[in-house]
Every structure is written in C-alpha cells, then in structure tokens.
Write a protein that holds these residues in place. Structure first.
Motif, PDB file in Angstrom:
ATOM      1  N   LEU A  26       0.825  -1.207   0.000  1.00 27.74           N
ATOM      2  CA  LEU A  26       0.000   0.000   0.000  1.00 27.74           C
ATOM      3  C   LEU A  26       0.859   1.258   0.000  1.00 27.74           C
ATOM      4  O   LEU A  26       0.551   2.239  -0.695  1.00 27.74           O
ATOM      5  CB  LEU A  26      -0.934  -0.008   1.216  1.00 27.74           C
ATOM      6  CG  LEU A  26      -2.043  -1.072   1.210  1.00 27.74           C
ATOM      7  CD1 LEU A  26      -2.808  -1.043   2.525  1.00 27.74           C
ATOM      8  CD2 LEU A  26      -2.996  -0.852   0.044  1.00 27.74           C
ATOM      9  N   ARG A  31      -0.780   4.636  -0.920  1.00 25.94           N
ATOM     10  CA  ARG A  31      -2.060   4.514  -0.211  1.00 25.94           C
ATOM     11  C   ARG A  31      -1.800   4.641   1.288  1.00 25.94           C
ATOM     12  O   ARG A  31      -2.188   3.794   2.086  1.00 25.94           O
ATOM     13  CB  ARG A  31      -2.726   3.181  -0.523  1.00 25.94           C
ATOM     14  CG  ARG A  31      -3.050   2.966  -1.991  1.00 25.94           C
ATOM     15  CD  ARG A  31      -4.208   3.845  -2.427  1.00 25.94           C
ATOM     16  NE  ARG A  31      -4.686   3.468  -3.753  1.00 25.94           N
ATOM     17  CZ  ARG A  31      -4.330   4.076  -4.875  1.00 25.94           C
ATOM     18  NH1 ARG A  31      -3.463   5.084  -4.820  1.00 25.94           N
ATOM     19  NH2 ARG A  31      -4.814   3.692  -6.034  1.00 25.94           N
ATOM     20  N   ARG A  34      -4.978   4.895   3.689  1.00 23.87           N
ATOM     21  CA  ARG A  34      -5.660   3.624   3.954  1.00 23.87           C
ATOM     22  C   ARG A  34      -4.858   2.761   4.926  1.00 23.87           C
ATOM     23  O   ARG A  34      -5.401   2.199   5.877  1.00 23.87           O
ATOM     24  CB  ARG A  34      -5.894   2.879   2.645  1.00 23.87           C
ATOM     25  CG  ARG A  34      -6.746   1.626   2.800  1.00 23.87           C
ATOM     26  CD  ARG A  34      -6.918   0.915   1.477  1.00 23.87           C
ATOM     27  NE  ARG A  34      -7.484   1.800   0.467  1.00 23.87           N
ATOM     28  CZ  ARG A  34      -7.624   1.450  -0.814  1.00 23.87           C
ATOM     29  NH1 ARG A  34      -7.229   0.260  -1.227  1.00 23.87           N
ATOM     30  NH2 ARG A  34      -8.144   2.290  -1.686  1.00 23.87           N
ATOM     31  N   VAL A  38      -6.131   1.786   8.758  1.00 21.20           N
ATOM     32  CA  VAL A  38      -6.273   0.395   9.217  1.00 21.20           C
ATOM     33  C   VAL A  38      -5.400   0.153  10.443  1.00 21.20           C
ATOM     34  O   VAL A  38      -5.845  -0.471  11.423  1.00 21.20           O
ATOM     35  CB  VAL A  38      -5.910  -0.587   8.081  1.00 21.20           C
ATOM     36  CG1 VAL A  38      -5.847  -2.024   8.607  1.00 21.20           C
ATOM     37  CG2 VAL A  38      -6.907  -0.491   6.949  1.00 21.20           C
ATOM     38  N   ILE A  77      -7.669  -7.503   5.965  1.00 27.11           N
ATOM     39  CA  ILE A  77      -8.091  -6.196   5.432  1.00 27.11           C
ATOM     40  C   ILE A  77      -6.995  -5.592   4.565  1.00 27.11           C
ATOM     41  O   ILE A  77      -7.249  -5.087   3.458  1.00 27.11           O
ATOM     42  CB  ILE A  77      -8.465  -5.242   6.585  1.00 27.11           C
ATOM     43  CG1 ILE A  77      -9.719  -5.738   7.304  1.00 27.11           C
ATOM     44  CG2 ILE A  77      -8.687  -3.821   6.065  1.00 27.11           C
ATOM     45  CD1 ILE A  77     -10.048  -4.960   8.563  1.00 27.11           C
ATOM     46  N   LEU A  78      -5.748  -5.642   5.039  1.00 23.44           N
ATOM     47  CA  LEU A  78      -4.639  -5.056   4.292  1.00 23.44           C
ATOM     48  C   LEU A  78      -4.396  -5.786   2.973  1.00 23.44           C
ATOM     49  O   LEU A  78      -4.151  -5.157   1.933  1.00 23.44           O
ATOM     50  CB  LEU A  78      -3.367  -5.057   5.138  1.00 23.44           C
ATOM     51  CG  LEU A  78      -3.361  -4.083   6.323  1.00 23.44           C
ATOM     52  CD1 LEU A  78      -2.174  -4.359   7.229  1.00 23.44           C
ATOM     53  CD2 LEU A  78      -3.323  -2.638   5.833  1.00 23.44           C
ATOM     54  N   SER A  81      -7.078  -4.910   0.442  1.00 20.51           N
ATOM     55  CA  SER A  81      -6.801  -3.579  -0.101  1.00 20.51           C
ATOM     56  C   SER A  81      -5.667  -3.622  -1.113  1.00 20.51           C
ATOM     57  O   SER A  81      -5.745  -3.001  -2.183  1.00 20.51           O
ATOM     58  CB  SER A  81      -6.449  -2.611   1.031  1.00 20.51           C
ATOM     59  OG  SER A  81      -7.513  -2.463   1.932  1.00 20.51           O
ATOM     60  N   THR A  84      -6.776  -5.333  -4.333  1.00 21.48           N
ATOM     61  CA  THR A  84      -7.661  -4.421  -5.073  1.00 21.48           C
ATOM     62  C   THR A  84      -6.844  -3.376  -5.823  1.00 21.48           C
ATOM     63  O   THR A  84      -7.134  -3.054  -6.985  1.00 21.48           O
ATOM     64  CB  THR A  84      -8.645  -3.725  -4.112  1.00 21.48           C
ATOM     65  OG1 THR A  84      -9.397  -4.727  -3.417  1.00 21.48           O
ATOM     66  CG2 THR A  84      -9.594  -2.822  -4.869  1.00 21.48           C
ATOM     67  N   ASP A  85      -5.813  -2.840  -5.179  1.00 20.93           N
ATOM     68  CA  ASP A  85      -4.962  -1.833  -5.825  1.00 20.93           C
ATOM     69  C   ASP A  85      -4.180  -2.410  -6.997  1.00 20.93           C
ATOM     70  O   ASP A  85      -3.953  -1.741  -8.003  1.00 20.93           O
ATOM     71  CB  ASP A  85      -3.980  -1.237  -4.816  1.00 20.93           C
ATOM     72  CG  ASP A  85      -4.616  -0.149  -3.969  1.00 20.93           C
ATOM     73  OD1 ASP A  85      -5.722   0.290  -4.313  1.00 20.93           O
ATOM     74  OD2 ASP A  85      -4.015   0.246  -2.966  1.00 20.93           O
TER      75      ASP A  85
END
Length: 196
Positions: A26, A31, A34, A38, A77-78, A81, A84-85
């Motif tokens: 991230l 990011r 984000r 988190v 969660i990480l 994310s 998705t990126d």
C-alpha cells in the motif's frame, strides 16, 4: 510457558509479517491514508480485545489468542486492499525483477527477524524469569511508547523519502548516495530515540 502458547506466538509473528508485506504494498502505491487508518483502527481493536480478555479470562494463552485474532483481521483487510490496488496491473515484469525482488525480500526477512529478537515482546519473554511483574509491566509500557514515538518520527521521513528515491531510480550514483544518507539519518535518529 506452555508449548501451545509459543506456537500461537509463532503464528502471530507470521501473520504480522504478512500484514507488513501488504502494508508495504500500500505504501508503494501511495495509499498511506488507507494503511495508517487500518493500523490505527486495529490498535484500538487490539486494546479493546486485550481489555476484554483481561476482564473475563486471565490466561496468557487467551491474551495471545486475542492478539492473533486481531492480527488475522488486520492482515486480511490489508491484503484485500493491496490486491484491489494491484488488480489492474497487467504489464509484464521487467527482466530480472523477480530475482531482485526475492533478494530484497530475503534481506527484509533477515531485518525483520533481527528486529523481532531485539523488540519489546521478545525481551519481555527473555526477562520474564528474572524480574517482577511490576518491572515487566513498566518495561512493556516503555517499549510500546518508544515504538509509537519511532512510528511518528519515521512516517514523515517515509512520506518524503520514497517519492525522492523513486525520482532518482534511473540515476544509480544519485540513488546510492541518497540510500546511504537515508540509512545514516535513520540510524542516528533511532539511536537518539532508543537512548531517550
């Protein structure tokens, strides 16, 4: 000192490393908001989980289990994310990038292991047989506070340095010089923080 407790601690360390891998992804994609959101939410959840366990069950295994549960949620969660990126990335990798990435990952893993063996959690386990509960509690508070201070100190450094290094990656001489300066500055700041 049960074997199961140490097994769960090992699982906790592995899950934490996986979460750090996703956090690095991230950060690489800028990011930061984000990743830090988190991290802060999980810090609150971790404190709440430990408080609840301490109130209802005063067993070390339950405490470590609560930490593992929160770490699994955080890593999930990480990673979602990060995936998705990276879902839109379809360009082929440059030649030799996989080998370079694996070499960098190995160095990073050695760094993480060395950090773990000098971190507050390991030192607490190593010192547990020689000190009272009050001394260990004060040591835990001190190391946690130091880690928070270091995180605050290094966050603006990473926000400034990563774009700068990205800008100089095509100029090897400039890139090496910046890495050397960054390493020296980070070592110096960490030494002063540790002394404090």
């Amino acid at each position: 000192w049960g074997r199961l407790t140490f097994a769960v601690l090992g699982a906790l360390a592995g899950v934490t490393l996986q979460a750090q891998l996703a956090t690095s992804s991230l950060f690489a994609n800028f990011r930061h908001f984000r990743a830090m959101t988190v991290a802060n939410l999980m810090t609150i959840l971790r404190a709440a989980a430990l408080g609840a366990v301490c109130f209802f069950v005063s067993e070390p295994l339950a405490l470590v289990g609560a930490l593992l549960a929160v770490a699994v949620v955080e890593a999930t969660i990480l990673h979602v994310s990060a995936v998705t990126d990276l879902a839109g990335e379809r360009a082929p990798l440059p030649p030799g990038l996989a080998t370079t990435a694996q070499r960098h990952g190995l160095v990073g893993l050695i760094d993480k292991i060395a950090t773990a063996f000098t971190g507050g959690s390991f030192l607490l386990l190593a010192l547990a047989a020689f000190h009272s509960r009050a001394e260990l509690a004060m040591f835990a508070i001190a190391t946690d506070s130091l880690q928070r201070v270091l995180a605050i100190v290094f966050l603006p450094i990473s926000n400034l340095v990563i774009p700068m290094l990205n800008d100089s990656r095509n100029d090897r001489e400039r890139f090496v010089r910046q890495i050397e300066r960054l390493g020296g500055a980070a070592t110096l700041m960490t030494s002063f923080a540790a002394a404090a």
